[in-house]
Design an enzyme around this catalytic site. Structure first.
Site, PDB file in Angstrom:
ATOM      1  N   GLY A 208       0.838  -1.208   0.000  1.00 52.39           N
ATOM      2  CA  GLY A 208       0.000   0.000   0.000  1.00 52.39           C
ATOM      3  C   GLY A 208       0.860   1.239   0.000  1.00 52.39           C
ATOM      4  O   GLY A 208       2.060   1.167  -0.293  1.00 52.39           O
ATOM      5  N   ASN A 209       0.286   2.371   0.301  1.00 52.68           N
ATOM      6  CA  ASN A 209       1.082   3.598   0.443  1.00 52.68           C
ATOM      7  C   ASN A 209       0.446   4.509   1.478  1.00 52.68           C
ATOM      8  O   ASN A 209      -0.624   4.203   2.009  1.00 52.68           O
ATOM      9  CB  ASN A 209       1.281   4.292  -0.911  1.00 52.68           C
ATOM     10  N   ASN A 210       1.101   5.638   1.746  1.00 48.03           N
ATOM     11  CA  ASN A 210       0.694   6.491   2.874  1.00 48.03           C
ATOM     12  C   ASN A 210      -0.419   7.487   2.560  1.00 48.03           C
ATOM     13  O   ASN A 210      -0.713   8.351   3.373  1.00 48.03           O
ATOM     14  CB  ASN A 210       1.894   7.306   3.361  1.00 48.03           C
TER      15      ASN A 210
END
Ligand code: CTP
Length: 398
Positions: A208-210
């Site tokens: 995923g990412n932030n």
């Protein structure tokens, strides 16, 4: 103008509260759905029974009902409202609103609402003239609330001066006029993507990412305020959106691609603010991957570029906006994305700017349009950045 709109009326404890019976009647006659929240003191001036009969809905005034133990969800009420009108607004309530105090259901609802708020003050003339009241009203205006100014006339104290609540008929006209001015995207369909995507590795792990999704959600809220019909395709976030936004929850880049293509053809304005994964595992393990060696290799394949795919089939009357998050050669990279993905403009976030990009309440952007015009903006709240982006969109629609 009010037909089918959800109007939430907040009534506070002033003598002008008796006039809200007429206000509810007028809103109802204009085709609105109306719910009422009263402060405890307001019930001394007009009965909940009167307002519930006229509105056709139960009146809310406490967080939980002593008899049934039922909880009134102020967050739901705030999100239900397309417009929140606080009339009459006493000096006490105005003071609480200006300072974020939250000791009753109406204040909790106000703090939860994302919609346009109209405030109709009513109090005695000296209270209205007082520096504290003036300061608080100024604060409310700077927070985006619209004040429906009090009128001159005879007051409950017997004194004559400014402090009477505006008459219900005029409150309605002022709200109507304001909405007419602001509804620049009425009839337009807006499609927005937001948040990260999660690419599954095995049943329990993902890449995923932030991205928090905040920028995309603020854009969606702004589009609703401008009168648009909004579809928000969102990756996993902790955010909630107003009820008038059509929310399509997705998880992976593939699901986001499909959801966007289901809606793109009928959309007038498409804004892609999502942080889509560029790569996804070639295979998703059906079982949890066990710890084995010192290293693990996962083979990734590229995802489809959703924005570029829309750029390829975009119709002439559709407006396409993309985002670019860059750490170096910002303008050059953003310009190349603008051309490659056939955008009308691109919103550039540079991670070199403190307070911009992921995880912040603020953002600092530059807009580069297809005519090569570059506009730079200051560091602002994401809600104000959303306004700047829509101002640009509206200028291009003209
Ligand atoms: N985007 C998209 N689909 C993807 C990747 C990106 O729709 N698979 C969109 C994003 O929503 C954003 C824009 O493309 O509006 C630019 O995203 P960004 O990640 O900055 O650029 P990339 O094209 O992925 O290039 P790079 O990651 O190499 O900078």
């Amino acid at each position: 103008m009010f037909s089918g709109k959800n109007i939430l009326l907040g009534v506070t404890g002033g003598i002008a509260a008796y006039k809200t019976a007429n206000l509810v009647r007028l809103f109802k006659k204009s085709g609105a759905n109306i719910q009422v929240v009263m402060t405890p003191d307001a019930k001394e001036f007009v009965t909940p029974l009167t307002l519930s009969t006229l509105s056709g809905n139960p009146v809310h005034s406490v967080f939980s009902d002593d008899e049934t133990g039922e909880w009134t969800n102020h967050v739901d009420l705030g999100l239900w409202a397309d417009i929140l009108v606080i009339a009459p607004a006493t000096a006490n309530t105005i003071g609480k609103m200006a300072n974020g105090l939250c000791d009753n259901l109406l204040m909790a609802t106000y703090l939860s609402a994302k919609c346009q708020v109209f405030v109709a003050p009513a109090m005695d003339l000296d209270m209205y003239k007082h520096q504290s009241t003036k300061k608080n009203l100024k604060e409310l205006i700077s927070n985006g609330n619209i004040i429906i100014d009090a009128k001159e006339g005879e007051l409950a104290s017997g004194l004559v001066g400014k402090g009477r609540m505006e008459e219900p008929e005029n409150i309605i006209i002022q709200i109507e006029n304001h909405l007419k001015e602001g509804l620049l995207l009425t009839g337009k369909k807006v499609l927005i993507t937001a948040g990260p995507t999660y690419e599954q590795i095995d049943p329990v792990r993902f890449i995923g990412n932030n991205s928090s999704g905040k920028m995309g959600y603020e854009l969606a809220e702004k589009a609703v305020k401008l009168g648009a019909n909004v579809t928000l395709v969102s990756g996993p976030t902790n955010l909630i959106s107003s009820k008038s936004i059509k929310l399509v929850d997705v998880r992976s880049a593939k699901q986001m691609y499909e959801a966007v293509h289901n809606h793109q053809e009928t959309s007038d304005i498409i804004i892609m603010a999502a942080a889509v994964a560029d790569y996804t595992p070639e295979f998703v393990n059906s079982e949890k991957i066990k710890k084995q060696d010192n290293s693990l290799q996962i083979k990734l394949k590229s995802t489809s570029d959703i924005l570029a795919s829309v750029g390829l089939i975009k119709k002439e009357n559709q407006l396409l906006v993309g985002f670019a998050l860059e750490t170096n050669n910002e303008i050059e990279n953003a310009k190349s994305k603008l051309e490659k993905k056939k955008l009308d403009f691109i919103v550039l976030n540079s991670l070199k700017n403190k307070g911009a990009g992921f995880g912040h309440e603020t953002n600092q952007i530059s807009i580069i349009d297809k005519y090569n015009k570059i506009e730079e903006y200051e560091l602002k709240s994401k809600s104000d950045v959303a306004s700047d982006i829509f101002n640009k969109i509206i200028s291009l629609l003209k």
